[in-house]
Design a protein around this motif. Sequence first.
Motif, mmCIF file in Angstrom:
data_model
loop_
_atom_site.group_PDB
_atom_site.id
_atom_site.type_symbol
_atom_site.label_atom_id
_atom_site.label_comp_id
_atom_site.label_asym_id
_atom_site.label_seq_id
_atom_site.Cartn_x
_atom_site.Cartn_y
_atom_site.Cartn_z
ATOM 1 N N SER A 129 6.938 102.589 46.258
ATOM 2 C CA SER A 129 6.358 101.348 46.795
ATOM 3 C C SER A 129 6.052 100.320 45.717
ATOM 4 C CB SER A 129 5.070 101.676 47.558
ATOM 5 O OG SER A 129 4.120 102.281 46.705
ATOM 6 N N LEU A 132 7.855 96.669 45.585
ATOM 7 C CA LEU A 132 7.408 95.411 46.219
ATOM 8 C C LEU A 132 6.648 94.514 45.244
ATOM 9 C CD1 LEU A 132 6.288 96.779 49.722
ATOM 10 C CD2 LEU A 132 8.395 95.565 49.140
ATOM 11 N N ALA A 176 1.343 92.406 48.610
ATOM 12 C CA ALA A 176 2.113 93.611 48.293
ATOM 13 C C ALA A 176 1.199 94.730 47.804
ATOM 14 C CB ALA A 176 3.168 93.297 47.238
ATOM 15 N N VAL A 180 0.553 98.410 49.572
ATOM 16 C CA VAL A 180 0.717 99.676 48.855
ATOM 17 C C VAL A 180 -0.542 100.529 48.966
ATOM 18 C CG1 VAL A 180 1.024 100.700 46.569
ATOM 19 C CG2 VAL A 180 2.457 98.784 47.271
#
Length: 268
Positions: A129, A132, A176, A180
């Motif tokens: 992740s 991102l 972002a 996450v």
Amino acid sequence: MRRSQEAANADIDIEDKGQSPKAAVVIASKPRKTSSRNAAGGKAAKPSWFATVGGKVGAGFFLIAGYLTLSLVLARYWPDGWNFLVTPGFFLGRSFAWAAFYLPLWCFLAGMLAVFPRFYPRLTYLLVSSVLPFLVAAGFARISSEPGAFFENHPVFAAVGLSSLYAGLGFLFAAALVAVVFGFVKLTAWMKATGRLVDAKALKSKSKEKKSKLAEMKTWIRQWLKDRREKRSQAEIRLRTAESIAAKPFDLDLPELPPLSGLRAGRA
């Protein structure tokens, strides 16, 4: 087996001729030498980390990380070097600017996760992740390093302005990160609910119980040494123990029994 069969045949021929048979010597093959650990039934030696599939995948990630790092450094300080070394560095530098150094770091961390004998779902999720926030940071690095060239290639953003672009990228970067963290919290809760993750509070409570038992053992040893120094009798020790037990609060919960019915008094 062949040697023993020939010896038996020779004995039969000698008996037929009326002679006494002679003893035959059978030479057994020498046993193979085995290690004492294997003979004792111990476990075999563990293979090296490179012999496993995860080790080979991790080694591949390590090689890619080293190659990308070398290419990025040489593209900046030795631009006229060999093409197979500096070409990836030029491409990554033009695409992501200074944020391109995160790519070899990502490959190195992926190699570490592959080498580990266990699978770590949460660390794997964080690594995947992290793409991102990296993309948002790469956009900021690209614009901040060459803002004039960016506006020439993308005249649509010229009317927005540089400060507005930075503010928009900051909002996207924060979004972002929130996404996450939200996914990480959800994954942790799911792992705890399914029993795939040990609860830290339960471990702390168990450690406290172990500490309390250790403290009780230390108190008992100190009291025992004190009794020996003061030469107390067994009656005094029993009395003190009974008083300490009686001083502790306890709950006596007696069950409620239904009333007895149908009983008759017997006559003598």
